[in-house]
Scaffold this motif. Sequence first.
Motif, PDB file in Angstrom:
ATOM      1  N   SER A  20       0.859  -1.187   0.000  1.00 42.38           N
ATOM      2  CA  SER A  20       0.000   0.000   0.000  1.00 42.38           C
ATOM      3  C   SER A  20       0.894   1.237   0.000  1.00 42.38           C
ATOM      4  O   SER A  20       2.093   1.148   0.316  1.00 42.38           O
ATOM      5  CB  SER A  20      -0.892   0.011   1.239  1.00 42.38           C
ATOM      6  OG  SER A  20      -0.101   0.277   2.398  1.00 42.38           O
ATOM      7  N   PRO A  21       0.351   2.406  -0.346  1.00 38.69           N
ATOM      8  CA  PRO A  21       1.184   3.620  -0.331  1.00 38.69           C
ATOM      9  C   PRO A  21       1.884   3.845   1.005  1.00 38.69           C
ATOM     10  O   PRO A  21       3.079   4.158   1.047  1.00 38.69           O
ATOM     11  CB  PRO A  21       0.174   4.726  -0.646  1.00 38.69           C
ATOM     12  CG  PRO A  21      -0.842   4.059  -1.511  1.00 38.69           C
ATOM     13  CD  PRO A  21      -0.983   2.680  -0.935  1.00 38.69           C
ATOM     14  N   ALA A  26       6.897   3.328   4.492  1.00 41.70           N
ATOM     15  CA  ALA A  26       7.531   2.721   5.660  1.00 41.70           C
ATOM     16  C   ALA A  26       8.713   1.854   5.249  1.00 41.70           C
ATOM     17  O   ALA A  26       9.773   1.855   5.896  1.00 41.70           O
ATOM     18  CB  ALA A  26       6.504   1.898   6.431  1.00 41.70           C
ATOM     19  N   HIS A  27       8.547   1.108   4.152  1.00 43.17           N
ATOM     20  CA  HIS A  27       9.638   0.274   3.621  1.00 43.17           C
ATOM     21  C   HIS A  27      10.821   1.145   3.195  1.00 43.17           C
ATOM     22  O   HIS A  27      11.980   0.803   3.430  1.00 43.17           O
ATOM     23  CB  HIS A  27       9.122  -0.539   2.440  1.00 43.17           C
ATOM     24  CG  HIS A  27      10.145  -1.418   1.799  1.00 43.17           C
ATOM     25  ND1 HIS A  27      10.759  -2.477   2.447  1.00 43.17           N
ATOM     26  CD2 HIS A  27      10.681  -1.394   0.548  1.00 43.17           C
ATOM     27  CE1 HIS A  27      11.612  -3.059   1.635  1.00 43.17           C
ATOM     28  NE2 HIS A  27      11.586  -2.419   0.478  1.00 43.17           N
ATOM     29  N   ALA A  28      10.512   2.275   2.567  1.00 43.48           N
ATOM     30  CA  ALA A  28      11.568   3.204   2.159  1.00 43.48           C
ATOM     31  C   ALA A  28      12.312   3.740   3.375  1.00 43.48           C
ATOM     32  O   ALA A  28      13.548   3.835   3.378  1.00 43.48           O
ATOM     33  CB  ALA A  28      10.970   4.348   1.350  1.00 43.48           C
ATOM     34  N   ALA A  35      14.269  10.864   0.289  1.00 44.19           N
ATOM     35  CA  ALA A  35      13.276  11.540  -0.557  1.00 44.19           C
ATOM     36  C   ALA A  35      12.691  10.521  -1.517  1.00 44.19           C
ATOM     37  O   ALA A  35      13.421   9.678  -2.058  1.00 44.19           O
ATOM     38  CB  ALA A  35      13.903  12.696  -1.327  1.00 44.19           C
ATOM     39  N   ILE A  36      11.377  10.602  -1.719  1.00 45.64           N
ATOM     40  CA  ILE A  36      10.717   9.577  -2.542  1.00 45.64           C
ATOM     41  C   ILE A  36       9.541  10.179  -3.306  1.00 45.64           C
ATOM     42  O   ILE A  36       8.869  11.094  -2.830  1.00 45.64           O
ATOM     43  CB  ILE A  36      10.236   8.401  -1.665  1.00 45.64           C
ATOM     44  CG1 ILE A  36       9.790   7.215  -2.513  1.00 45.64           C
ATOM     45  CG2 ILE A  36       9.136   8.843  -0.697  1.00 45.64           C
ATOM     46  CD1 ILE A  36       9.598   5.934  -1.709  1.00 45.64           C
ATOM     47  N   ALA A  54       4.819   9.797   4.796  1.00 45.99           N
ATOM     48  CA  ALA A  54       6.146  10.385   4.619  1.00 45.99           C
ATOM     49  C   ALA A  54       6.385  11.506   5.621  1.00 45.99           C
ATOM     50  O   ALA A  54       7.479  11.634   6.190  1.00 45.99           O
ATOM     51  CB  ALA A  54       6.307  10.901   3.192  1.00 45.99           C
ATOM     52  N   GLU A  55       5.360  12.310   5.842  1.00 46.08           N
ATOM     53  CA  GLU A  55       5.484  13.390   6.823  1.00 46.08           C
ATOM     54  C   GLU A  55       5.713  12.817   8.224  1.00 46.08           C
ATOM     55  O   GLU A  55       6.539  13.320   8.990  1.00 46.08           O
ATOM     56  CB  GLU A  55       4.230  14.259   6.802  1.00 46.08           C
ATOM     57  CG  GLU A  55       4.315  15.479   7.717  1.00 46.08           C
ATOM     58  CD  GLU A  55       3.112  16.398   7.590  1.00 46.08           C
ATOM     59  OE1 GLU A  55       3.058  17.389   8.349  1.00 46.08           O
ATOM     60  OE2 GLU A  55       2.235  16.133   6.746  1.00 46.08           O
ATOM     61  N   ARG A  56       5.003  11.733   8.545  1.00 44.93           N
ATOM     62  CA  ARG A  56       5.152  11.101   9.858  1.00 44.93           C
ATOM     63  C   ARG A  56       6.563  10.557  10.061  1.00 44.93           C
ATOM     64  O   ARG A  56       7.122  10.618  11.166  1.00 44.93           O
ATOM     65  CB  ARG A  56       4.125   9.970  10.008  1.00 44.93           C
ATOM     66  CG  ARG A  56       4.090   9.342  11.398  1.00 44.93           C
ATOM     67  CD  ARG A  56       3.078   8.222  11.464  1.00 44.93           C
ATOM     68  NE  ARG A  56       3.549   7.017  10.814  1.00 44.93           N
ATOM     69  CZ  ARG A  56       4.351   6.118  11.390  1.00 44.93           C
ATOM     70  NH1 ARG A  56       4.801   6.317  12.619  1.00 44.93           N
ATOM     71  NH2 ARG A  56       4.713   5.032  10.738  1.00 44.93           N
ATOM     72  N   LEU A  57       7.159  10.048   8.976  1.00 51.82           N
ATOM     73  CA  LEU A  57       8.473   9.416   9.064  1.00 51.82           C
ATOM     74  C   LEU A  57       9.606  10.354   8.657  1.00 51.82           C
ATOM     75  O   LEU A  57      10.754   9.930   8.544  1.00 51.82           O
ATOM     76  CB  LEU A  57       8.496   8.160   8.181  1.00 51.82           C
ATOM     77  CG  LEU A  57       7.560   7.033   8.640  1.00 51.82           C
ATOM     78  CD1 LEU A  57       7.507   5.921   7.610  1.00 51.82           C
ATOM     79  CD2 LEU A  57       7.995   6.489   9.991  1.00 51.82           C
ATOM     80  N   ASN A  58       9.249  11.625   8.422  1.00 55.99           N
ATOM     81  CA  ASN A  58      10.248  12.645   8.096  1.00 55.99           C
ATOM     82  C   ASN A  58      11.019  12.332   6.808  1.00 55.99           C
ATOM     83  O   ASN A  58      12.238  12.460   6.733  1.00 55.99           O
ATOM     84  CB  ASN A  58      11.240  12.819   9.264  1.00 55.99           C
ATOM     85  CG  ASN A  58      12.000  14.143   9.169  1.00 55.99           C
ATOM     86  OD1 ASN A  58      11.485  15.133   8.658  1.00 55.99           O
ATOM     87  ND2 ASN A  58      13.231  14.143   9.653  1.00 55.99           N
ATOM     88  N   ILE A  59      10.278  11.900   5.795  1.00 55.82           N
ATOM     89  CA  ILE A  59      10.840  11.670   4.464  1.00 55.82           C
ATOM     90  C   ILE A  59      10.288  12.742   3.522  1.00 55.82           C
ATOM     91  O   ILE A  59       9.089  13.042   3.545  1.00 55.82           O
ATOM     92  CB  ILE A  59      10.461  10.277   3.925  1.00 55.82           C
ATOM     93  CG1 ILE A  59      11.093   9.179   4.791  1.00 55.82           C
ATOM     94  CG2 ILE A  59      10.909  10.109   2.473  1.00 55.82           C
ATOM     95  CD1 ILE A  59      10.681   7.782   4.360  1.00 55.82           C
TER      96      ILE A  59
END
Length: 248
Positions: A20-21, A26-28, A35-36, A54-59
């Motif tokens: 899933s998105p 999370a895998h990244a 950056a993704i 991404a915002e939650r994981l600071n990506i």
Amino acid sequence: MNIPIIDLHCHSNVSDGLLSPAELIAHAAENNVQAIALTDHDDIAGLKEAEIEAERLNIIFINGVEISVTWNKRTLHIVGLNFDKEDKQLFKGLKKIRDGRQDRAQLMANGLGMAGIQGAMNGAKSYAKNSTIGRIHFAQFLVAQGYAKNIGAVFKKFLTPGKPGYVDHEWISLEESIKLINDAGGDAIIAHPGRYDMGGKLYPKLFQEFKDLGGAGVEVMSGSQDPSQTNYFLKLANNFDFLSSCGS
């Protein structure tokens, strides 16, 4: 010196990916990606979910999409990056392409049925779930039914030109794809050029036309092409003053 890990071309299960998105992001993060861009085939439905994770994981997250294009009787893929995902014309254009994918899927199922493989449409739907049906979903069904040992083998046997499950399809034009991306404020990128096997004359022709139409860059590094091709496409990108992109 730490080299940042950046992935500007990956897919979720909104198209032909497995995760899933949110799971993809999370895998990244687990692999130290900084950056993704999520670039599902002809669909941007997963962007919001991916952006939140991404915002939650600071990506750093970049809006993306991979658009199917017909150029010179060949299928190409053009990645769009950093566009406004609320753009109405982009939304309409992508829906038109997905509708064409659905029509193609039915023709593929018909062809497989003529070859004695029943239930292909429903089988592909079971793998696609809520996403648009693509060749990968037919391949997954055929492998599960024992028609081939793996995805690569099933493509060669059933889903390439001249095989029962292959359907030639006219996608949107190169010009249309670039316009959709540019008008939404994004940058158009030629995806995995090494996969197209064009030779020394057609690649420069494609790159020149792409530039003239407003294209911005080229994926010089891709998990979908041989690493030995990187320098060739890097040189071409430099010759045409393109941005250089990369993706898994």
